[in-house]
Design a protein around this motif. Structure first.
Motif, PDB file in Angstrom:
ATOM      1  N   THR A 249       6.928   5.757 -12.359  1.00 39.55           N
ATOM      2  CA  THR A 249       5.955   6.819 -12.624  1.00 39.55           C
ATOM      3  C   THR A 249       4.915   6.859 -11.519  1.00 39.55           C
ATOM      4  OG1 THR A 249       4.870   5.200 -14.019  1.00 39.55           O
ATOM      5  CG2 THR A 249       6.206   6.853 -15.107  1.00 39.55           C
ATOM      6  N   GLN A 250       4.853   5.779 -10.721  1.00 39.59           N
ATOM      7  CA  GLN A 250       3.971   5.802  -9.554  1.00 39.59           C
ATOM      8  C   GLN A 250       4.746   6.348  -8.357  1.00 39.59           C
ATOM      9  OE1 GLN A 250       2.016   2.248  -8.414  1.00 39.59           O
ATOM     10  NE2 GLN A 250       0.288   2.660  -9.739  1.00 39.59           N
ATOM     11  N   SER A 251       4.850   7.659  -8.301  1.00 43.60           N
ATOM     12  CA  SER A 251       5.519   8.368  -7.211  1.00 43.60           C
ATOM     13  C   SER A 251       6.922   7.865  -6.897  1.00 43.60           C
ATOM     14  CB  SER A 251       4.663   8.374  -5.942  1.00 43.60           C
ATOM     15  OG  SER A 251       4.454   7.076  -5.465  1.00 43.60           O
ATOM     16  N   GLY A 252       7.734   7.648  -7.933  1.00 43.52           N
ATOM     17  CA  GLY A 252       9.166   7.469  -7.711  1.00 43.52           C
ATOM     18  C   GLY A 252       9.752   8.824  -7.327  1.00 43.52           C
ATOM     19  N   ILE A 253      10.869   8.814  -6.598  1.00 47.16           N
ATOM     20  CA  ILE A 253      11.419  10.060  -6.079  1.00 47.16           C
ATOM     21  C   ILE A 253      11.775  11.040  -7.197  1.00 47.16           C
ATOM     22  CG2 ILE A 253      13.406  11.048  -4.877  1.00 47.16           C
ATOM     23  CD1 ILE A 253      11.908   9.711  -2.872  1.00 47.16           C
ATOM     24  N   ILE A 254      12.454  10.529  -8.221  1.00 49.86           N
ATOM     25  CA  ILE A 254      12.969  11.443  -9.236  1.00 49.86           C
ATOM     26  C   ILE A 254      11.850  12.094 -10.063  1.00 49.86           C
ATOM     27  CG2 ILE A 254      14.405  11.526 -11.324  1.00 49.86           C
ATOM     28  CD1 ILE A 254      16.322   9.630  -9.724  1.00 49.86           C
ATOM     29  N   PRO A 255      10.872  11.333 -10.574  1.00 51.91           N
ATOM     30  CA  PRO A 255       9.754  12.004 -11.239  1.00 51.91           C
ATOM     31  C   PRO A 255       9.052  12.999 -10.318  1.00 51.91           C
ATOM     32  CG  PRO A 255       9.716   9.675 -11.740  1.00 51.91           C
ATOM     33  CD  PRO A 255      10.782   9.872 -10.712  1.00 51.91           C
ATOM     34  N   ASP A 256       8.945  12.657  -9.018  1.00 53.45           N
ATOM     35  CA  ASP A 256       8.309  13.579  -8.071  1.00 53.45           C
ATOM     36  C   ASP A 256       9.039  14.907  -8.018  1.00 53.45           C
ATOM     37  OD1 ASP A 256       6.264  12.007  -7.415  1.00 53.45           O
ATOM     38  OD2 ASP A 256       6.843  11.646  -5.319  1.00 53.45           O
TER      39      ASP A 256
ATOM     40  N   THR B 252       0.811  -1.213   0.000  1.00 56.88           N
ATOM     41  CA  THR B 252       0.000   0.000   0.000  1.00 56.88           C
ATOM     42  C   THR B 252       0.846   1.265   0.000  1.00 56.88           C
ATOM     43  OG1 THR B 252      -0.177  -0.302   2.383  1.00 56.88           O
ATOM     44  CG2 THR B 252      -2.063  -0.956   1.059  1.00 56.88           C
ATOM     45  N   ARG B 253       2.168   1.113   0.131  1.00 55.74           N
ATOM     46  CA  ARG B 253       3.027   2.294   0.144  1.00 55.74           C
ATOM     47  C   ARG B 253       3.699   2.489  -1.197  1.00 55.74           C
ATOM     48  NH1 ARG B 253       6.583   3.270   5.567  1.00 55.74           N
ATOM     49  NH2 ARG B 253       7.472   5.022   4.454  1.00 55.74           N
ATOM     50  N   THR B 254       4.021   3.714  -1.501  1.00 55.94           N
ATOM     51  CA  THR B 254       4.808   3.947  -2.712  1.00 55.94           C
ATOM     52  C   THR B 254       6.039   4.754  -2.340  1.00 55.94           C
ATOM     53  OG1 THR B 254       3.539   5.928  -3.134  1.00 55.94           O
ATOM     54  CG2 THR B 254       2.862   3.941  -4.284  1.00 55.94           C
ATOM     55  N   GLY B 255       6.943   4.879  -3.274  1.00 56.50           N
ATOM     56  CA  GLY B 255       8.138   5.674  -3.043  1.00 56.50           C
ATOM     57  C   GLY B 255       9.136   4.955  -2.154  1.00 56.50           C
ATOM     58  N   LEU B 256      10.178   5.678  -1.751  1.00 54.93           N
ATOM     59  CA  LEU B 256      11.219   5.082  -0.917  1.00 54.93           C
ATOM     60  C   LEU B 256      10.700   4.883   0.495  1.00 54.93           C
ATOM     61  CD1 LEU B 256      14.624   6.793  -1.703  1.00 54.93           C
ATOM     62  CD2 LEU B 256      13.716   4.646  -2.537  1.00 54.93           C
ATOM     63  N   ILE B 257      10.962   3.705   1.019  1.00 57.85           N
ATOM     64  CA  ILE B 257      10.568   3.448   2.407  1.00 57.85           C
ATOM     65  C   ILE B 257      11.779   3.722   3.295  1.00 57.85           C
ATOM     66  CG2 ILE B 257       9.874   1.650   4.020  1.00 57.85           C
ATOM     67  CD1 ILE B 257       8.336   0.376   1.659  1.00 57.85           C
ATOM     68  N   LEU B 258      11.710   4.751   4.118  1.00 60.97           N
ATOM     69  CA  LEU B 258      12.848   5.033   5.002  1.00 60.97           C
ATOM     70  C   LEU B 258      12.555   4.642   6.442  1.00 60.97           C
ATOM     71  CD1 LEU B 258      14.179   8.361   3.490  1.00 60.97           C
ATOM     72  CD2 LEU B 258      15.181   6.093   3.325  1.00 60.97           C
ATOM     73  N   ILE B 259      11.298   4.768   6.848  1.00 64.74           N
ATOM     74  CA  ILE B 259      10.929   4.312   8.192  1.00 64.74           C
ATOM     75  C   ILE B 259       9.666   3.470   8.084  1.00 64.74           C
ATOM     76  CG2 ILE B 259      10.302   5.017  10.528  1.00 64.74           C
ATOM     77  CD1 ILE B 259      11.600   7.798   9.625  1.00 64.74           C
TER      78      ILE B 259
ATOM     79  N   ILE C 266       8.751  11.678 -17.375  1.00 61.52           N
ATOM     80  CA  ILE C 266       8.369  10.575 -18.237  1.00 61.52           C
ATOM     81  C   ILE C 266       8.979   9.306 -17.668  1.00 61.52           C
ATOM     82  CG2 ILE C 266       8.064  11.829 -20.384  1.00 61.52           C
ATOM     83  CD1 ILE C 266      11.039  10.927 -20.930  1.00 61.52           C
ATOM     84  N   TYR C 267       8.791   8.190 -18.369  1.00 61.13           N
ATOM     85  CA  TYR C 267       9.418   6.970 -17.895  1.00 61.13           C
ATOM     86  C   TYR C 267      10.813   6.873 -18.507  1.00 61.13           C
ATOM     87  CZ  TYR C 267      10.303   2.306 -16.426  1.00 61.13           C
ATOM     88  OH  TYR C 267      10.877   1.213 -15.845  1.00 61.13           O
ATOM     89  N   TYR C 268      11.819   7.212 -17.698  1.00 59.19           N
ATOM     90  CA  TYR C 268      13.162   7.403 -18.238  1.00 59.19           C
ATOM     91  C   TYR C 268      13.795   6.121 -18.775  1.00 59.19           C
ATOM     92  CZ  TYR C 268      12.537  11.940 -16.191  1.00 59.19           C
ATOM     93  OH  TYR C 268      12.031  13.171 -15.907  1.00 59.19           O
ATOM     94  N   LEU C 269      13.468   4.992 -18.145  1.00 60.05           N
ATOM     95  CA  LEU C 269      14.096   3.742 -18.601  1.00 60.05           C
ATOM     96  C   LEU C 269      13.575   3.295 -19.961  1.00 60.05           C
ATOM     97  CD1 LEU C 269      14.382   1.488 -15.453  1.00 60.05           C
ATOM     98  CD2 LEU C 269      16.228   2.168 -16.957  1.00 60.05           C
ATOM     99  N   GLY C 270      12.405   3.821 -20.341  1.00 54.70           N
ATOM    100  CA  GLY C 270      11.842   3.408 -21.617  1.00 54.70           C
ATOM    101  C   GLY C 270      12.124   4.425 -22.716  1.00 54.70           C
ATOM    102  N   ASP C 271      13.004   5.370 -22.452  1.00 55.85           N
ATOM    103  CA  ASP C 271      13.240   6.462 -23.387  1.00 55.85           C
ATOM    104  C   ASP C 271      14.682   6.438 -23.871  1.00 55.85           C
ATOM    105  OD1 ASP C 271      13.760   9.094 -24.508  1.00 55.85           O
ATOM    106  OD2 ASP C 271      11.835   9.662 -23.622  1.00 55.85           O
ATOM    107  N   VAL C 272      14.851   6.396 -25.186  1.00 56.22           N
ATOM    108  CA  VAL C 272      16.206   6.262 -25.735  1.00 56.22           C
ATOM    109  C   VAL C 272      17.103   7.449 -25.381  1.00 56.22           C
ATOM    110  CG1 VAL C 272      15.683   4.715 -27.641  1.00 56.22           C
ATOM    111  CG2 VAL C 272      15.373   7.163 -27.939  1.00 56.22           C
ATOM    112  N   ARG C 273      16.510   8.593 -25.052  1.00 57.45           N
ATOM    113  CA  ARG C 273      17.359   9.753 -24.741  1.00 57.45           C
ATOM    114  C   ARG C 273      17.997   9.645 -23.361  1.00 57.45           C
ATOM    115  NH1 ARG C 273      12.749  14.011 -25.539  1.00 57.45           N
ATOM    116  NH2 ARG C 273      11.704  12.195 -24.713  1.00 57.45           N
TER     117      ARG C 273
END
Lengths: 292, 518, 310
Positions: C143-150, A48-55, C160-167
């Motif tokens: 793309t689901q709230s990864g740190i870098i796209p955020d 149910t969580r997304t992103g980096l889990i730090l705690i 965008i989805y960087y791993l799927g992009d040739v650039r």
């Protein structure tokens, strides 16, 4: 150390350098930490969580329980320790001995041997002939199949040669005049002087043995002789539920938390080893006393 | 410090030499016993070894059980972590002339090089139980030159159906989709309503399956092309690959529209199976087109996150402009094979025949004694209940893992909270649809050239661009779907295929197809 | 004349007999475990399956350079070769260079405890296996709230989805590799730096040299031997590196910039059970590597005292 006054430029640099190092810490620590912390979350929290889990919201140890449920893990650790200790001992002995011999520029035949070594670098071993060789030596299904085929890393021989060459020739000449043999010079003068580099290469070898799994997979059939990496790799890479009827286990765990736990279990001993090697990097330990 | 090291060293080497000693005992045992060495890459043991290893006593017990009943002393080599590792190790064992009497593999890879031997006569003499358990097509897939080259492992399967969240359909007031347009409407509604919040994924599409299946194509292509995901005979009498069928461009256009609209999970190109299962388990996915078990086997996890979560498929299949969307995966070439060098080629048939003989043998080989028991009160005469904690045995002899064997058991009375969906889907829960969803080939199309053997050695000779063509198809189809190449360039893409050696492909495949199909 | 030369050579050899004794175990090792298996390379000039026995290999017909021609005439040959060299080149510049700079910067830290902490933390990622590293990259870029796209969307960019992009694929791959290896790579330079005599720095300081000059005139020259040797060693193996990382991170969508020789051979191997093709491509790569090493060894020997041989 800081009693000498620094110029303004140096102060700016120093501030920049510390800031940069802090950045390094952030960039290196947080993703690593998230891998570690993910090992402590429950299935529900992970899903149910997304992103980096730090705690983790709640610490959950089921990933570790799952790994240590396999009784074979303990003996596998024994095998890993065996191959790491014995293997590294063989490797570092052969490497330093050979490198010392080859560090003498006027040794007849030296160049030929170094070219032979260099060719080994660019022509990697192929698995099929290697397997045949090991089979003919009677090493299949033996722990020695994880040790004898890798007695030396050619790269480290060349590195050691370079380090040995840094030792001033005058020292050895003096020892030879005193009547020391090359072997006793090697043991009494060269090795102690080059301890930081020898320790570094030993660390490289130890970590290599610690992380190796492929040779065991190919050369060993008895699962009881597998090192820990082979067991943990299984946990890491095999999907949780396979064929029909394969789902009789306890509730499956999220793949990422198991991965985190595996990382901890495999890397902790090696992370603990580093400070002991680091000790040898104390500035000026090696040649300071010689060159001055 | 050094002292401690030495002591540790001594201790470790002692343990290890004692390990050796016990290993040597095995070798010096009675020479008259017929010994078999079998590579255990059937899949079951691999999954089991993740958390369980067979104890020495259990290993002995199972070994003796097989020995007493079949007369063979069988040593099982544990599989590696991936099937590629297994293939590599099997090849090493074969190349080095080591003893090996059985392994799982694709028989055409080995047959052409003379590395395996046929089992036809052994099925007649010592293996009467085996073949009758299988549909004809499974045996056909292993038959060539009048010989049967292995013990079957797979039946034709519908392995990549579209599953939809029935609870979301109900909430949205929609019926189970019947057509591609219904699917589009459902995805649009899911995206608008976001039943799982920001994480909602209307469609999880998997482009790379397991065992050679390609869910993206197996599950959808049939809706847009006449023959589905299959080679096909063109009007000019030549056999051509799926990509050249009329309608593939429409399929790609449709997927591109879904992708641009944000219905398809944007990272679909680089998902692995664990990631896919985690996403499906998270109950945020509206529909899946993936390996069916990714959806059915994660049922318990889905319901932990969202108690209402329920995936189902349309038993009549999804339809598009060219008919049913799914393509069946024919019985593949995978089988238990016996190397040409084996001294006891009948051995593996004898042991398998024993496991096929009755349900108790079969279950013992999978789960070991004591981990299961018959429980007639729970579901009729052939019901099984699993008891206690599952332990001590990793399924070393669980070789008969296959659908027919399971169906032969009848109703498996499973733990009710787990595997319900899985067994329902495979038709072994006793309450599934008949025929089971997994083998219901009425739901889709059958490949035109099922059971035609394309000899890899011949292809390697005649189609030097085989790998290039494969890459081009994979790569460019993704580009079209993800919009980095415009669909108006489809015709020039087809020309590129021909310049990479498509003519060779067509010629070589047509020749082999016609030789075998007359 | 010749006789005298021979006699003095003989004298030298007997004089060094203990040194030969030290070299011998290593020499036996490379002959038995490295050179004997090289005989297997003959399959590159034949056409045999991976599981062929020795007898079958000997009996098979020679096909000359057939396997090499097959590889070179592949539709994607130049693309694959270009990608292989691009990855190798980027690694030689960034992955090889970064640890040197980091080690020099670490060397400037005067607080020993802090220095140790930085060192230890920077080398931890080395123990993350490639599978987990790939998982981490997916997670960070998700793309689901990864740190870098955020972060990018927060600053008003469009992620965008960087791993799927040739650039972006190469940048991502290289960053992941550097992140994993940089700290580990510093260790050898730190060992070399530890050999520098502190009195040299003090003398320089008295002469009024600032830190920058000290680094340029003392630290860097003192570790140059290690840098050059490491460079030569890396260049000899760099064409064999990057397979696992690429295999785990790439997808057909980015084959155009990610498909290297090793991944190509891997995919061919999955399609066709051909030992010969793999061996031929391996030999091809080895010859490329040999050219690179001979060339760079020649250059380094000309401009410094350090080289792998000679």
């Amino acid at each position: 150390m800081n009693n000498i006054t620094m110029s303004r430029g140096e102060k700016v640099f120093s501030v920049f350098n510390y800031a940069f190092m802090l950045l390094i810490i952030v960039v290196f620590l947080f993703p690593f930490l998230s891998v570690v912390m993910t090992s402590f979350v429950s299935t529900e929290e992970y899903l149910t969580r997304t992103g980096l889990i730090l705690i983790p919201k709640k610490f959950d140890f089921s990933a570790y329980q799952m790994i240590f449920k396999n009784k074979m893990i303990y003996s596998a650790y024994g095998i890993t320790f065996f191959r790491t200790i014995v293997g590294t001992f063989f490797q570092i002995s052969i490497t330093t001995a050979m490198a010392y011999g080859l560090s003498k520029d006027d040794l007849p035949g030296r160049k030929t041997i170094q070219v032979l070594l260099m060719l080994c670098l660019v022509f990697p071993v192929q698995i099929i002939p290697q397997f045949l060789l090991i089979k003919n030596l009677g090493l299949i299904n033996s722990v020695w199949a994880m040790i004898f085929p890798w007695m030396m890393n050619i790269q480290y021989v060349f590195l050691m040669i370079a380090f040995f060459k840094q030792v001033p020739a005058s020292l050895e000449e003096a020892a030879i005049i005193d009547g020391c043999s090359h072997v006793s010079i090697f043991f009494r003068i060269i090795l102690p002087l080059c301890l930081p580099s020898v320790a570094t290469i030993a660390l490289f070898y130890a970590v290599w043995h610690w992380n190796s799994w492929f040779d065991a997979q190919m050369f060993i059939n008895d699962i009881k002789l597998y090192p820990m990496q082979n067991l943990l790799k299984r946990i890491l890479e095999v999907p949780q539920l396979g064929d029909i009827g394969g789902g009789l286990e306890d509730a499956p765990l999220p793949s990422e938390s198991i991965k985190g736990a595996v990382i901890i279990i495999t890397s902790l001993p090696m992370l603990c080893l580093y400070p002991f090697v680091q000790k040898y990097f104390v500035t000026g330990f090696m040649m300071g006393s010689v060159k001055g | 410090m050094i002292k401690k090291l030495i002591i540790a060293l001594l201790l470790v080497s002692l343990t290890i030499s004692s390990g050796f000693a016990s290993g040597q005992d095995d070798k010096s045992s009675d020479e008259e016993v017929k010994k078999l060495v079998v590579y255990g890459n059937g899949g079951f043991m691999r999954a089991r070894l993740r958390s369980i290893s067979t104890t020495d006593e259990m290993k002995q017990k199972m070994h003796d059980w097989i020995l007493e009943n079949t007369g063979y002393s069988v040593e099982v080599i544990a599989p590696g972590t991936t099937s590629e590792q297994d293939v590599q190790k099997i090849n090493l064992l074969l190349a080095s002339g080591s003893q090996l009497d059985g392994f799982w593999g694709d028989w055409p890879d080995y047959y052409a090089q003379g590395a395996i031997q046929p089992l036809t006569e052994h099925f007649d003499t010592v293996g009467a139980n085996i073949l009758p358990a299988w549909p004809k097509s499974s045996v056909d897939a292993l038959t060539h030159d009048g010989e049967i080259w292995g013990i079957p492992r797979v039946t034709p399967m519908m392995s990549s159906p579209a599953f939809f969240r029935t609870d979301w359909l109900a909430d949205l007031g929609m019926d189970m989709p019947e057509t591609i347009d219904d699917m589009t409407a459902y995805f649009a509604a899911v995206q608008a309503a976001k039943p799982a919040g920001d994480r909602t994924i209307p469609l999880l599409l998997n482009p790379k399956g397991v065992h050679g299946a390609v869910p993206m194509l197996d599950g959808l292509l049939g809706a847009f092309t006449e023959y589905g995901y299959s080679n096909w005979l063109d009007k000019d009498g030549m056999l051509k690959p799926y990509i050249l069928q009329p309608g593939v461009a429409d399929f790609v256009t449709q997927l591109n529209e879904w992708f641009e609209a944000g219905y398809i999970y944007p990272e679909f190109a680089s998902l692995d199976q664990n990631k896919i299962r985690d996403l499906i388990s998270s109950a945020v996915v509206g529909a899946t087109i993936s390996t069916s078990t990714d959806t059915t086997a994660t049922d318990a996890e889905q319901r932990k996150i969202d108690p209402d979560c329920d995936f189902d498929l349309n038993p009549a299949g999804i339809r598009g402009p060219k008919g049913l969307a799914e393509t069946a995966t024919p019985s593949g070439y995978q089988a238990q094979l016996v190397p040409a060098s084996s001294k006891y080629p009948e051995g593996i048939v004898v042991v398998q025949n024993f496991l096929y003989d009755n349900a108790a043998n079969f279950l013992t080989s999978l789960y070991g004694p004591g981990n299961w028991e018959w429980d007639e009160s729970k579901g009729g005469e052939a019901a099984v209940a699993f008891t206690g904690e599952y332990k001590d045995y990793a399924g070393d002899y669980g070789w008969s893992v296959s659908l027919p064997a399971w169906v032969g058991i009848g109703k498996i009375n499973d733990r009710e909270d787990q595997n319900y969906k899985q067994h329902h889907y495979f038709g072994i829960s006793g309450i599934g649809r008949t025929p089971p969803d997994v083998t219901n080939t009425d739901r889709g199309k059958l490949p035109v050239d099922a059971y035609v053997l394309y000899d890899q050695a011949v292809l390697e000779e005649e189609v030097p661009g085989l790998a290039d063509l494969q890459r081009m198809m994979d790569e460019e189809v993704f580009k079209f779907i993800m919009g980095s190449r415009d669909i108006s360039e489809w015709d020039s893409f087809v020309k590129e295929l021909y310049s990479a050696g498509m003519d060779d492909w067509i010629e070589s495949h047509t020749k082999m197809y016609k030789d075998q199909r007359g | 004349m010749n006789k005298i030369k021979n006699r003095s050579l003989w004298k030298k050899i007997t004089n060094y007999k203990l040194l030969y004794a030290l070299i011998l175990p290593g020499l036996i090792y490379i002959i038995v475990f490295r050179y004997i298996p090289l005989l297997g390379t003959v399959v590159a000039f034949k056409k045999v399956p991976t599981f062929a026995t020795i007898e079958q290999i000997i009996a098979a017909d020679w096909v000359g350079l057939y396997q090499f021609q097959k590889f070179v005439s592949s539709h994607y040959f130049w693309n694959i070769l270009g990608n292989t060299f691009a990855l190798a080149g980027l690694r030689m510049v960034f992955e090889f260079g970064a640890p040197i700079i980091l080690a020099l910067l670490m060397n400037e830290i005067r607080r020993v405890a802090f220095k140790r902490v930085v060192q230890t933390i920077s080398y931890m990622p080395y123990f993350i296996s490639t599978v987990v590293l790939a998982g981490l990259v997916f997670n960070l870029l998700s793309t689901q709230s990864g740190i870098i796209p955020d972060i990018i969307t927060k600053f008003g960019g469009k992620s965008i989805y960087y791993l799927g992009d040739v650039r972006y694929f190469r940048t991502v791959l290289l960053s992941a590799i550097i992140w994993k290896n940089i700290g580990w790579g510093t260790i050898i330079y730190l060992a070399a730096l530890s050999g520098i005599d502190q009195q040299l720095y003090e003398a320089a300081r008295i002469d009024g040299a600032n830190r920058w000059i000290q680094t340029l005139k003392i630290s860097l020259p003192s570790i140059s031997f290690a840098v050059i040797i490491m460079f030569l060693l890396r260049i000899s193996v760099v064409l064999n590196q990057g397979f696992e990382e690429t295999l785990l991170l790439y997808s057909p969508a980015v084959y155009q910039v990610s498909d290297i020789i090793d991944t190509y051979v891997y995919r061919v191997g999955l399609l066709q059970n051909q030992a010969s093709f793999g061996a031929a491509v391996g030999l091809f790569k080895s010859l490329l590597a040999l050219t690179l090493v001979l060339g760079s060894n020649y250059v380094t020997k000309k401009f410094s005292d350090h080289s792998l041989y000679g």
